[in-house]
Design a protein around this motif. Structure first.
Motif, mmCIF file in Angstrom:
data_model
loop_
_atom_site.group_PDB
_atom_site.id
_atom_site.type_symbol
_atom_site.label_atom_id
_atom_site.label_comp_id
_atom_site.label_asym_id
_atom_site.label_seq_id
_atom_site.Cartn_x
_atom_site.Cartn_y
_atom_site.Cartn_z
ATOM 1 N N SER A 111 0.813 -1.112 -0.126
ATOM 2 C CA SER A 111 0.056 0.127 0.003
ATOM 3 C C SER A 111 0.895 1.352 0.083
ATOM 4 N N GLU A 112 1.953 1.058 0.919
ATOM 5 C CA GLU A 112 2.670 2.290 0.875
ATOM 6 C C GLU A 112 3.541 2.609 -0.528
ATOM 7 N N GLY A 114 2.448 1.624 -3.301
ATOM 8 C CA GLY A 114 1.658 2.135 -4.229
ATOM 9 C C GLY A 114 1.258 3.531 -4.236
ATOM 10 N N GLU A 115 1.164 4.087 -3.005
ATOM 11 C CA GLU A 115 1.042 5.492 -2.740
ATOM 12 C C GLU A 115 2.271 6.327 -3.401
ATOM 13 N N LEU A 116 3.443 5.817 -3.300
ATOM 14 C CA LEU A 116 4.387 6.550 -3.793
ATOM 15 C C LEU A 116 4.664 6.438 -5.234
ATOM 16 N N THR A 119 4.964 0.791 -8.252
ATOM 17 C CA THR A 119 4.506 -0.453 -8.406
ATOM 18 C C THR A 119 5.466 -1.601 -9.237
#
Length: 155
Positions: A111-112, A114-116, A119
């Motif tokens: 998740s972290e 992905g936010e940055l 991927t």
């Protein structure tokens, strides 16, 4: 009687010489043993200092070594039926907790990332771009090197 006195006197002299030799030998052995004991004591002090310095400079290594020795001992010593009975539920709970913690950490990490914007696809694209850049740099360098060699005057 003179012969008897002479024999007794000679015997006394030989006994005294023998006692002197025994005393000298005992004294030498005593002093040599003392010297060896001093040497052993000094060597043991030096080795103890080195061990203490190693412990202070590398406590993590000692911890890992201790854990390894404990694991080996635990693997070699067979468990009793009572231990299995008592520890099986604890092992099962511990295993379930580790699996849940690992899954939660993986989800949070994904998740972290992905936010940055980090991927798998983005990472592949960046790796591909980096590889293309390296190939281009190597090609350019090779071409420049070949051109420099072909333009050098022959001596």
């Amino acid at each position: 009687m003179t012969d008897a006195k002479t024999t007794i006197h000679d015997t006394e002299n030989r006994v005294r010489e023998g006692l002197d030799t025994v005393r000298e030998t005992a004294s030498k052995v005593y002093h040599d043993a003392g010297d060896k004991a001093s040497e052993v004591l000094e060597v043991s002090r030096e080795k103890t200092k080195r061990v203490v310095n190693n412990l202070e400079s590398n406590p993590l290594g000692i911890l890992v070594g201790g854990l390894a020795v404990g694991a080996i001992a635990g693997a070699l010593i067979p468990r009793s039926a009572r231990e299995k009975e008592l520890l099986a539920p604890v092992g099962k709970r511990l295993s379930e907790t580790v699996v849940a913690a690992t899954a939660a950490a993986k989800a949070a990490g994904q998740s972290e990332l992905g936010e940055l914007g980090l991927t798998k696809d983005n990472a592949r694209g960046q790796a591909r771009g980096l590889l293309d850049g390296i190939v281009k740099a190597l090609t350019t360098a090779g071409t420049a090197g070949a051109k420099a060699v072909s333009q050098k005057p022959v001596v």
